[in-house]
Design a protein around this motif. Structure first.
Motif, PDB file in Angstrom:
ATOM      1  N   GLY A 186       0.813  -1.206   0.000  1.00 31.78           N
ATOM      2  CA  GLY A 186       0.000   0.000   0.000  1.00 31.78           C
ATOM      3  C   GLY A 186       0.850   1.260   0.000  1.00 31.78           C
ATOM      4  O   GLY A 186       1.883   1.342  -0.657  1.00 31.78           O
ATOM      5  N   TYR A 271      -4.234   5.764   8.539  1.00 27.00           N
ATOM      6  CA  TYR A 271      -5.243   4.823   9.040  1.00 27.00           C
ATOM      7  C   TYR A 271      -6.614   5.104   8.419  1.00 27.00           C
ATOM      8  O   TYR A 271      -7.385   4.179   8.165  1.00 27.00           O
ATOM      9  N   GLN A 274      -6.661   3.510   5.057  1.00 33.90           N
ATOM     10  CA  GLN A 274      -6.924   2.075   5.134  1.00 33.90           C
ATOM     11  C   GLN A 274      -8.415   1.792   5.271  1.00 33.90           C
ATOM     12  O   GLN A 274      -8.946   0.874   4.637  1.00 33.90           O
ATOM     13  N   ASP A 277     -10.147   2.825   1.963  1.00 34.03           N
ATOM     14  CA  ASP A 277      -9.746   1.921   0.885  1.00 34.03           C
ATOM     15  C   ASP A 277     -10.448   0.571   1.012  1.00 34.03           C
ATOM     16  O   ASP A 277     -10.907   0.000   0.012  1.00 34.03           O
ATOM     17  N   GLU A 278     -10.547   0.075   2.235  1.00 33.14           N
ATOM     18  CA  GLU A 278     -11.124  -1.255   2.451  1.00 33.14           C
ATOM     19  C   GLU A 278     -12.645  -1.225   2.402  1.00 33.14           C
ATOM     20  O   GLU A 278     -13.274  -2.046   1.720  1.00 33.14           O
ATOM     21  N   TYR A 351      -6.130  -3.488  11.446  1.00 36.90           N
ATOM     22  CA  TYR A 351      -5.470  -2.552  10.549  1.00 36.90           C
ATOM     23  C   TYR A 351      -3.972  -2.626  10.782  1.00 36.90           C
ATOM     24  O   TYR A 351      -3.506  -3.113  11.822  1.00 36.90           O
TER      25      TYR A 351
END
Length: 434
Positions: A186, A271, A274, A277-278, A351
């Motif tokens: 990433g 964070y 993340q 994105d997820e 995470y």
């Protein structure tokens, strides 16, 4: 973006080709680095057991969705500017193969540098281990196993060296494959692993850094052109927003996007990326793609879609693609989605957190508020599918009157096609063609 597709299309000629030039330069430079072969070996000999992890399949699907701009509206927006008789099948095949080839090409450049970085870390670990062993037992060969009783070097009260009998402590473990596996992914791959490797390029490090990050900017702009065009084209079709002048509409959308993106530049931006994105992209894109294939294969009808394909392209749709659209793609995406949900329920939602003390990422569990934010993002993105399904079913929302003209007779004359051809036996049996 304000001037439209004609202006942004010209910019894409540069933003799409410049990364290939930089990747070629980095590939040549990377292959000359010590340890590049170890990185390439790590790339081409993956851990097959990872295929049993649902997250790997979700990441792979997300990569394809992003790289091909699937399920985000970008392809539909760009296709709307093409002539009706454009051979989209040939274009789709070319783009797909070029995309996969580009990913492989970029992987060669990245993993050669990752191998160099891992090799440097491995040598540093060996140096620290040898120093530890020399201070502990006075040698770096014939090392006793941890816990074994052996002669240890220590200092007496006067600071002089003396040998005593003791238990062998655990020496630093140095394994090259471990350093290769710990390479972050990433944003960490760009801003940590590659950055640390670029620093070790010597006096030319600033030049390599400028090239690399300018390439990332070009890639980001190139990606945003497609995404923004999909959003602006959609707003152009909505009666309310259609009244707003196009330059003003583009400026408003870009400004809102810029302001929202500022939170990713904060201390916790990594964070938040993340989470978004997820749960704001990966899972929603999978759900959207699932419903798109179901809509085309089952609601619109795979036979109608195959007939449209034949009219536009000029030949029958290959049986393989009919099978994928109607059966394989929806089934595979549904299995990946369910497996991902089950895996997250069992393993928990975690995470990646960067640990500065040990120089690697740790897995931590999300707090309650971030779990709520994750669920909220997924629901907000996907809830419009069932909402508009109900509204259309109840006839509350109706089709616009200005349907796009589909020149069926003209296309049939261009390709010299017969009307209502007889389906093949395979089409009748497998796909219920009539």
């Amino acid at each position: 973006m304000i001037k439209g597709i004609k202006s942004s299309g010209k910019v894409i000629y540069f933003t799409a080709t410049f990364p290939y030039v930089v990747l070629t330069i980095f590939l040549i430079r990377g292959l000359t680095l010590e340890g590049s072969g170890d990185g390439l070996k790590h790339m081409f000999y993956p851990d097959i057991t990872k295929l049993w992890e649902s997250q790997v399949w979700l990441d792979a699907a997300t990569q394809i969705f992003f790289s091909l701009s699937l399920s985000s509206g970008g392809l539909l927006a760009m296709a709307s500017y093409m002539p009706i008789n454009n051979n989209f099948y040939k274009d789709a095949m070319i783009v797909s193969f070029v995309n996969c080839g580009t990913s492989l090409y970029a992987g060669l450049a990245v993993f050669s540098i990752v191998g160099f970085k891992a090799n440097m870390d491995y040598k540093e670990c060996l140096t620290k281990r040898d120093d530890f062993l020399m201070e502990t037992i006075g040698r770096t060969v014939d090392i006793p196993p941890p816990g074994a009783v052996t002669d240890l070097i220590t200092l007496d009260d006067n600071g002089a060296l003396k040998i005593i009998s003791g238990v062998m402590p655990i020496a630093p473990l140095c394994d090259l494959s471990n350093f290769l596996s710990k390479s972050v992914s990433g944003t960490g791959l760009s801003f940590i692993t590659i950055s640390e490797a670029l620093v070790q390029f010597g006096e030319s490090s600033p030049l390599w850094s400028i090239l690399f990050y300018f390439m990332l900017i070009a890639l980001g702009l190139d990606s945003m052109f497609g995404t923004m065009e999909g959003l602006l084209t959609t707003l152009n079709d909505i009666p309310f927003t259609k009244r707003i002048p196009k330059p003003v509409r583009a400026a408003i959308v870009c400004t809102i996007g810029f302001l929202l993106a500022l939170m990713f530049c904060s201390d916790v931006g990594e964070y938040l990326i993340q989470i978004f994105d997820e749960y704001g992209a990966s899972i929603p894109l999978l759900i959207i793609a699932l419903f798109e294939t179901i809509a085309v294969g089952w609601f619109y009808g795979i036979q109608r879609f195959a007939d449209d394909f034949r009219l536009i392209v000029g030949h029958r749709m290959p049986t393989y693609w009919i099978f994928c659209i109607k059966y394989a793609a929806p089934t595979l995406m549904f299995v990946i989605f369910i497996a991902s949900i089950v895996f997250k329920i069992i393993e928990g939602i975690d995470y990646a957190s960067w640990n500065m003390l040990i120089g690697q990422q740790d897995k931590k569990q999300h707090p309650g508020w971030s779990i709520f934010l994750s669920a909220f993002l997924t629901v907000v993105v996907c809830m419009w599918i069932p909402i508009f399904f109900v509204l259309r079913t109840l006839n509350i929302v109706k089709d616009q009157k200005d349907f796009a003209y589909f020149p069926e007779d003209e296309l049939r004359r261009i390709h010299n096609l017969e009307r209502n051809p007889e389906p093949s036996k395979t089409e009748k049996v497998l796909f219920c063609f009539k």
